[in-house]
Design a protein around this motif. Structure first.
Motif, short mmCIF file in Angstrom:
data_model
loop_
_atom_site.label_atom_id
_atom_site.label_comp_id
_atom_site.label_asym_id
_atom_site.label_seq_id
_atom_site.Cartn_x
_atom_site.Cartn_y
_atom_site.Cartn_z
N LYS A 183 0.59 4.58 -9.77
CA LYS A 183 0.74 3.51 -10.75
C LYS A 183 -0.32 2.44 -10.60
O LYS A 183 -0.73 1.82 -11.59
N LEU A 184 -0.76 2.18 -9.37
CA LEU A 184 -1.85 1.21 -9.20
C LEU A 184 -3.09 1.67 -9.95
O LEU A 184 -3.75 0.89 -10.64
N ALA A 185 -3.39 2.95 -9.82
CA ALA A 185 -4.57 3.48 -10.50
C ALA A 185 -4.39 3.46 -12.01
O ALA A 185 -5.32 3.09 -12.75
N ARG A 186 -3.22 3.85 -12.48
CA ARG A 186 -2.99 3.87 -13.93
C ARG A 186 -3.04 2.45 -14.50
O ARG A 186 -3.50 2.23 -15.62
N MET A 187 -2.53 1.50 -13.73
CA MET A 187 -2.56 0.10 -14.17
C MET A 187 -4.00 -0.39 -14.30
O MET A 187 -4.37 -1.04 -15.29
N ALA B 58 -3.36 -6.90 -12.02
CA ALA B 58 -3.23 -5.59 -12.67
C ALA B 58 -4.58 -4.89 -12.77
O ALA B 58 -4.69 -3.68 -12.58
N ARG B 59 -5.62 -5.65 -13.05
CA ARG B 59 -6.95 -5.06 -13.19
C ARG B 59 -7.51 -4.62 -11.85
O ARG B 59 -8.15 -3.58 -11.73
N ASP B 60 -7.24 -5.44 -10.80
CA ASP B 60 -7.77 -5.12 -9.47
C ASP B 60 -6.77 -5.60 -8.43
O ASP B 60 -6.73 -6.78 -8.09
N PRO B 61 -5.93 -4.70 -7.89
CA PRO B 61 -4.90 -5.10 -6.92
C PRO B 61 -5.45 -5.69 -5.63
O PRO B 61 -4.69 -6.26 -4.85
N THR B 62 -6.75 -5.56 -5.39
CA THR B 62 -7.31 -6.12 -4.15
C THR B 62 -7.69 -7.59 -4.30
O THR B 62 -8.06 -8.22 -3.31
N GLU C 292 -6.66 1.48 -14.72
CA GLU C 292 -7.29 2.21 -15.83
C GLU C 292 -6.90 1.60 -17.17
O GLU C 292 -7.74 1.50 -18.08
N PHE C 293 -5.63 1.21 -17.31
CA PHE C 293 -5.18 0.61 -18.56
C PHE C 293 -5.92 -0.71 -18.82
O PHE C 293 -6.34 -0.99 -19.95
N CYS C 294 -6.08 -1.51 -17.78
CA CYS C 294 -6.77 -2.79 -17.96
C CYS C 294 -8.24 -2.58 -18.31
O CYS C 294 -8.81 -3.33 -19.13
N ALA C 295 -8.85 -1.57 -17.71
CA ALA C 295 -10.23 -1.26 -18.07
C ALA C 295 -10.33 -0.85 -19.54
O ALA C 295 -11.27 -1.21 -20.25
N GLY D 168 4.94 -6.05 -21.24
CA GLY D 168 5.46 -5.08 -22.18
C GLY D 168 4.58 -3.86 -22.29
O GLY D 168 5.07 -2.72 -22.36
N ALA D 169 3.27 -4.07 -22.30
CA ALA D 169 2.35 -2.95 -22.40
C ALA D 169 2.37 -2.10 -21.12
O ALA D 169 2.30 -0.88 -21.17
N LEU D 170 2.50 -2.76 -19.97
CA LEU D 170 2.52 -2.02 -18.70
C LEU D 170 3.83 -1.26 -18.52
O LEU D 170 3.88 -0.25 -17.80
N ALA D 171 4.90 -1.74 -19.15
CA ALA D 171 6.18 -1.03 -19.05
C ALA D 171 6.18 0.25 -19.87
O ALA D 171 6.98 1.15 -19.64
N ALA D 172 5.26 0.33 -20.83
CA ALA D 172 5.20 1.51 -21.69
C ALA D 172 4.40 2.62 -21.02
O ALA D 172 3.71 2.41 -20.01
N SER D 173 4.48 3.79 -21.61
CA SER D 173 3.71 4.93 -21.11
C SER D 173 2.22 4.67 -21.38
O SER D 173 1.86 4.05 -22.38
N PRO D 174 1.31 5.10 -20.50
CA PRO D 174 1.55 5.96 -19.35
C PRO D 174 1.73 5.22 -18.02
O PRO D 174 1.92 5.86 -17.00
N VAL D 175 1.65 3.86 -18.00
CA VAL D 175 1.80 3.15 -16.73
C VAL D 175 3.27 3.19 -16.29
O VAL D 175 3.58 3.47 -15.13
N ASP D 176 4.20 2.88 -17.20
CA ASP D 176 5.64 3.00 -16.95
C ASP D 176 6.12 2.15 -15.78
O ASP D 176 6.86 2.62 -14.91
N LEU D 177 5.73 0.88 -15.74
CA LEU D 177 6.24 0.00 -14.69
C LEU D 177 7.72 -0.28 -14.91
O LEU D 177 8.15 -0.55 -16.05
N SER D 178 8.51 -0.24 -13.86
CA SER D 178 9.92 -0.59 -13.95
C SER D 178 10.05 -2.11 -13.86
O SER D 178 9.08 -2.82 -13.53
N SER D 179 11.25 -2.62 -14.12
CA SER D 179 11.46 -4.07 -14.02
C SER D 179 11.26 -4.55 -12.60
O SER D 179 10.72 -5.65 -12.37
N ASP D 180 11.67 -3.75 -11.61
CA ASP D 180 11.45 -4.13 -10.21
C ASP D 180 9.97 -4.20 -9.90
O ASP D 180 9.50 -5.10 -9.19
N GLU D 181 9.22 -3.23 -10.42
CA GLU D 181 7.77 -3.21 -10.16
C GLU D 181 7.07 -4.37 -10.86
O GLU D 181 6.11 -4.94 -10.32
#
Length: 869
Positions: A566-570, A530-534, A572-575, A498-511
């Protein structure tokens, strides 16, 4: 809302002009029946005041004449009504009336008058006699939100005590009923018994006959446990209030009533203080409240009420008290009636009478049109009463939303179709200059689907203001609550989504689906990805090879699917979340919200978006609610989130909604006079009036469920529920009590429709969904449309069925179907309106049964014609 612009209460035949053009509160022209109610101030009276009959003016004029003609000081008059808003309006009208008469000192002295609610008056008595009532000088009056939380907490403690030691019979009872159901049962009967005057409620002893059957014996054993749970809850709740030195609203009335009944010196002092007593809305009082004012009266109690507007049975109001007072005073000629309605047009009142003379029976006195002749002479070439019907057939819950371009409201598809049809009609009226959006109100029996109707109106380009139940469902509120839940619990993946779907990350349901698949394939949590995609793609084992099945492929898929930073914003949000978790012990709840609002840029985004002012106001309201929570409960984020979840869930409906949840409205915006359609519950609209009233969702069947435990005086019954037997069984006097309760509920449901319809001044729209092909049978618990439609036009079910037949024939390509001969000329005449219906946009031109009032019946048949709804 009763207008404050003038005294428009004139009798038929009067030459009074439009009240909107009169000077505010000038010399009033009262009808004979109003004048009699004002003039007879030296005796007890009951005034049965029909809807829109000017009862507030009677109350005001009685007050004014008592001051001017009888020499009674304002401080020696007690006037009680049911809401602070109504009390404030009443006091202001009294003051303005005195000012208009040049009584400057008396107008100023209205501040000394006791004009308020039962709670307010009782609080005043207890403040004056705290020692006699056994209270500390400084005690806290608990608002209903706090008191409700304390009750739920007290019940949780009481339930744990009951189950302590794993008592088999107690464990079985709660397992069969569930904890939530048990809470609703105990809190419901506790409130009922308190409303009847019991300060420390106890269940009456079951009445077993000489040869009780097995069900009654089992019921008696169950009642022993229910009684124990009630008493444990009562003690825990009382203890919690003592620890806070607090009183809830029931305590105010109970303690004040007890003081006045037991201390003759105190009772006499208060009784002698008031030379005039006035109580409004008598139909909504409970026995405890009536006993309180009866203890103060000395042949000076003036009561006003209307049994047909009694709609608060769920708050333990007892309309029987009004009927009993009428029976007491009527033989002495001290029961008066106001039957002229000065609110609605004559056509509207004729429609209301046509319906409810049949529905209510001989006791109902039809409303008489009392509006001034000049306005009634205005020519109208169109019906002012409209019935909008949508067919319930042919809809599937799997289909896309009916409202093109709109978000899913969660409502049934047929209800969305009804909402859209109603919204189209409102839009036509507004765009055609026949109504102003700000003069339109959509009234609903239940607010669980209020968003469905609001979305439909907005899709037509209309502004809206929802006055009940919408706050917790708003996206801007839900986004911030999701953020707080993710902050409080890193393992709450639903909150994180829910938090990732909100601004500024704005993940879609597909994402989000892509993120979930990546986490699953790498055997990681969503938080870790989400914190580290690697994480899990082989980059951390030193070899560069993928060490987890599908890791590299999933990482590539994630990179490809999350473009645009979006990877970067995601990350940043987790940080940010990690940083805020470390600061949580030092920050107030409101500060946590404010910091996130600033970081996310929500203020700028909301301000720039559609309906920005209201959405900003809701965000500010959430921050203030968090601040109020912390002042009351301390820095308890989890508690705040639990309360928000409870209100969001239970407020929309269900077994607990009436007793404990508070329907939280949207925050008010700065421009309250904006030209916006208002949506609210029928209960919230009581006492208000609107130019155009749309009574919607009339196809919704009312909830006719009754509690598992029923008490009436010394009678008691219980519905037995077993672990192994899914069928419930009545025990003791439950069957008879349940029948009585359902009959009372059915009567109240009818009155709710009556209250809704009598809010209208200029135009009335009745909207609902029904099965056209098989009109529902009238029965207790049926949807209002089942009896409302035929009451307006007995031929309506036949006409709707004929419309379905004709469209079915057209869809089957049977061009000859419409030309088949009818059995007789009479049937042909009856079906003429349906035979003339040639397109889904057409309407049936009817008349209200037994009158010459034109009725426009719109049939939403778009679906039948094979086109998208």
């Amino acid at each position: 809302m009763e207008r404050l612009t003038g005294w428009d209460f004139v009798g038929p035949g009067s030459l009074a002009t439009d009240p909107a053009m009169q000077e505010p509160l000038g010399s009033p022209t009262l009808t004979d029946e109003q004048e009699q109610a004002v003039a007879r101030r030296g005796e007890p009276l009951l005034l049965a005041a029909g809807a829109g009959s000017g009862k507030t003016s009677v109350l005001v004029e009685r007050f004014v004449r008592a001051v001017r003609e009888d020499g009674i000081a304002p401080g020696r008059i007690l006037a009680i009504t049911f809401t602070d808003r109504a009390a404030g309006e009443l006091r202001e009208r009294m003051r303005r009336r005195l000012l208009a008469l040049g009584e400057w000192e008396a107008a100023q002295a209205t501040e000394e008058a006791y004009v308020g609610t039962f709670h307010g008056f009782c609080a005043r008595v207890l403040r004056s006699h705290a020692r006699e009532a056994g209270l500390a000088e400084e005690h806290e009056i608990l608002d209903e939100g706090l008191a409700g939380r304390m009750r739920r907490q007290a019940f949780a403690v009481a339930l744990a005590e009951l189950l302590e030691g794993r008592r088999g019979e107690a464990v079985d009872l709660i397992a069969a009923y569930t904890a939530d159901r048990a809470r609703a049962t105990v809190l419901g009967v506790y409130a009922q018994l308190r409303s009847g005057g019991q300060r420390a409620p106890r269940l009456p002893a079951p009445r077993l006959g000489e040869e009780p059957d097995a069900a009654d014996l089992e019921g008696a054993r169950a009642l022993s446990l229910w009684g124990e749970l009630l008493e444990r809850f009562r003690e825990r709740y009382a203890q919690a209030k003592r620890e806070r030195n607090g009183l809830d609203f029931d305590d105010l009335e109970l303690l004040a009533g007890e003081l006045l009944s037991e201390d003759e010196h105190v009772r006499r002092a208060w009784a002698e203080r008031f030379e005039l007593l006035m109580v409004d809305e008598l139909q909504d009082v409970n026995p405890r409240q009536l006993a309180l004012v009866r203890g103060l009266e000395h042949e000076n109690l003036f009561t006003v009420g209307d049994e047909w507007q009694s709609i608060y049975g769920f708050r333990h109001a007892n309309v029987g008290l009004l009927r009993a007072r009428e029976a007491e005073l009527s033989p002495r000629g001290q029961s008066l009636r106001l039957m002229y309605n000065f609110r609605g047009r004559a056509e509207l009142l004729q429609a209301v009478n046509a319906i409810f003379v049949r529905r209510f029976g001989g006791a109902f006195m039809p409303l008489r049109a009392g509006r001034e002749r000049e306005r009634e002479r205005e020519a109208h070439g169109e019906p002012l009463v409209e019935l909008l019907l949508s067919d319930r057939r042919g809809w599937s819950g799997d289909e896309a939303p009916v409202i093109a371009g709109g978000a899913e409201s969660g409502a049934a598809a047929w209800r969305e179709a009804e909402a859209q049809a109603l919204a189209r009609r409102v839009s036509e009226l507004v765009r055609g200059g026949q109504a102003r959006a700000g003069g339109v109100a959509v009234l609903l029996r239940a607010v669980g689907d209020i968003e469905c109707y609001e979305q439909a109106l907005r899709a037509q380009g209309l502004k809206t203001v929802a006055s009940a139940g919408a706050f917790w469902a708003r996206q801007e509120v839900a986004d911030l609550l999701a953020y707080l839940r993710a902050l409080a619990d890193p393992g709450d993946e639903l909150a994180l989504y829910g938090a990732l779907a909100a601004s500024p990350v704005d993940l879609s349901s597909d994402e989000m689906g892509l993120l979930a698949r990546t986490a699953q394939s790498r055997e990681c949590s969503v938080w870790e990805i989400a914190r580290d995609p690697t994480v899990g793609n082989g980059a951390h084992d030193g070899s560069g090879a993928d060490t987890r099945p599908g890791g590299g492929e999933a990482y590539v898929e994630t990179e490809a699917g999350l473009q645009g930073g979006k990877l970067a914003r995601m990350a940043e949000f987790c940080a940010w979340l990690e940083q805020e978790r470390e600061l949580m012990p030092e920050l107030a709840l409101a500060e946590l919200l404010e910091r996130e609002i600033v970081r996310s840029g929500d203020l700028e985004r909301l301000r720039a978006g559609e309906d920005g002012e209201r959405r900003l106001a809701n965000v500010r309201k959430l921050v203030e609610l968090a601040r109020e929570w912390e002042r009351s409960e301390g820095r308890d984020l989890r508690g705040f989130l639990d309360e928000a979840a409870f209100q969001a869930g239970a407020g929309g409906g269900g077994r607990l909604a009436r007793a404990e949840a508070i329907a939280e409205p949207d925050a008010p915006v700065a421009d309250e006079a904006q030209d916006a359609v208002r949506l609210m519950s029928v209960h919230a609209a009581k006492g208000l009036e609107f130019d155009v009233v749309c009574v919607a969702d009339l196809g919704r069947a009312p909830s006719m469920g009754v509690p598992d435990l029923l008490v009436s005086g010394e009678r008691i019954g219980v519905r037995l529920v077993g672990l192994e037997d899914p069928e419930s069984r009545p025990a003791l006097e439950y069957a008879q009590l349940a029948q009585e309760r359902r009959a009372a509920q059915a009567g109240e449901e009818d009155r709710i429709v009556y209250v809704a319809m009598t809010r209208a001044r200029e135009r009335l729209l009745l909207s609902g969904a029904v099965d056209f092909a098989s009109w529902p049978r009238e029965r207790p618990g049926a949807a209002p449309i089942a009896w409302l439609g035929p009451a307006l036009s007995p031929e309506l079910p036949v006409l709707c069925a004929e419309v379905v037949r004709r469209f079915d024939l057209q869809a089957a390509g049977d061009s000859a179907g419409d030309d088949r001969p009818l059995e007789d000329e009479a049937r042909k005449d009856r079906l003429a309106p349906a035979l003339a219906l040639t397109s889904p946009a057409s309407a049936l031109a009817l008349t209200v049964d037994g009158t010459d009032v034109p009725l426009c019946c719109w049939l939403n048949t778009t679906r039948m014609a094979g086109r998208p709804a």
